[in-house]
Design an enzyme around this catalytic site. Sequence first.
Site, PDB file in Angstrom:
ATOM      1  N   GLU A  96      20.966 -32.972  30.902  1.00  0.00           N
ATOM      2  CA  GLU A  96      21.712 -32.963  29.643  1.00  0.00           C
ATOM      3  C   GLU A  96      22.655 -34.153  29.500  1.00  0.00           C
ATOM      4  O   GLU A  96      23.180 -34.417  28.418  1.00  0.00           O
ATOM      5  CB  GLU A  96      22.509 -31.670  29.496  1.00  0.00           C
ATOM      6  CG  GLU A  96      23.694 -31.536  30.425  1.00  0.00           C
ATOM      7  CD  GLU A  96      24.537 -30.312  30.093  1.00  0.00           C
ATOM      8  OE1 GLU A  96      25.742 -30.495  29.892  1.00  0.00           O
ATOM      9  OE2 GLU A  96      23.978 -29.196  30.043  1.00  0.00           O
TER      10      GLU A  96
ATOM     11  N   GLU B   3       8.068 -18.610  18.139  1.00  0.00           N
ATOM     12  CA  GLU B   3       7.794 -17.353  17.447  1.00  0.00           C
ATOM     13  C   GLU B   3       7.362 -17.539  15.997  1.00  0.00           C
ATOM     14  O   GLU B   3       6.871 -16.604  15.363  1.00  0.00           O
ATOM     15  CB  GLU B   3       9.043 -16.458  17.503  1.00  0.00           C
ATOM     16  CG  GLU B   3       9.327 -15.919  18.900  1.00  0.00           C
ATOM     17  CD  GLU B   3      10.577 -15.072  18.960  1.00  0.00           C
ATOM     18  OE1 GLU B   3      11.442 -15.205  18.076  1.00  0.00           O
ATOM     19  OE2 GLU B   3      10.707 -14.274  19.908  1.00  0.00           O
TER      20      GLU B   3
END
Length: 271
Positions: free
Chosen positions: A112, A81
């Site tokens: 992960e 953004e």
Amino acid sequence: MSFKKTTEASSHYDHLEKMNLHELLIHINTEDQKVPKAVEKAIPQIEKLTKKVVKSLQKGGRLFYIGAGTSGRLGILDASEIPPTFGLNHGVVIGLIAGGDVAIRKAVEFAEDSTTQGWEDLKKHQVGINDVVIGIAASGTTPYVISALKKCNSLSITTGCITCNEDSPLAQTAKYPVVAVVGPEFVTGSSRMKAGTTQKLILNMISTAAMIQLGKVQGNKMVDMQLSNTKLVERGTQMIVEALSIGLKEAEFLLKKHKSVRNAIKNYNYE
């Protein structure tokens, strides 16, 4: 594990399946109200980390977010953004997620847990001493993130983190930790809820404050935003109207000519 992992602690509520819809929504909202208070307590830590981010970006460095699952997605969201909102070039703020881009939409099993891939992902972007790397992990125990930050530390690359467990391995690894403890989730262990909201608020604060410090906002306006759709063109036009006290048609002409709100305002007196 020596520290108290509150993100995994049992919920304050039980028999959720027996609650009606109104009760569920009320209780979720009650828990959510704890988030801004936890973030407020972390402001001194957020300020220290943001200062390092600003200093890095001013010197031509970059900001990396690295995480897994929800945490990784939130970092990618914030990074994606920045260019349209503040006109910063792509590649200055970068979000990385365990499992790669496919993990943005679909969980990648055991990604992960890697103790090497986090650093490998950073290396693909030639991370260096002018950059800041922020690890994001609600639990503060994600190997993908912790191992990457340890490697960065060994190379004198500035590290920070956003986590929701006090004294977690991640908080102890990062040079500039941000810890916001929000307590057990409404659904036990579902850190996409309060912890995720907490991380999003902190990311908003870091990136927005940094962009303002870098001069990407004038007054309270996003003068460098990318004019990538009709809504933003209309918003930019209105900014020019308000800033210069001129009519809509003239503002539209200036924006079309100068291609940005900043340039339209800056060059108005030279028309």
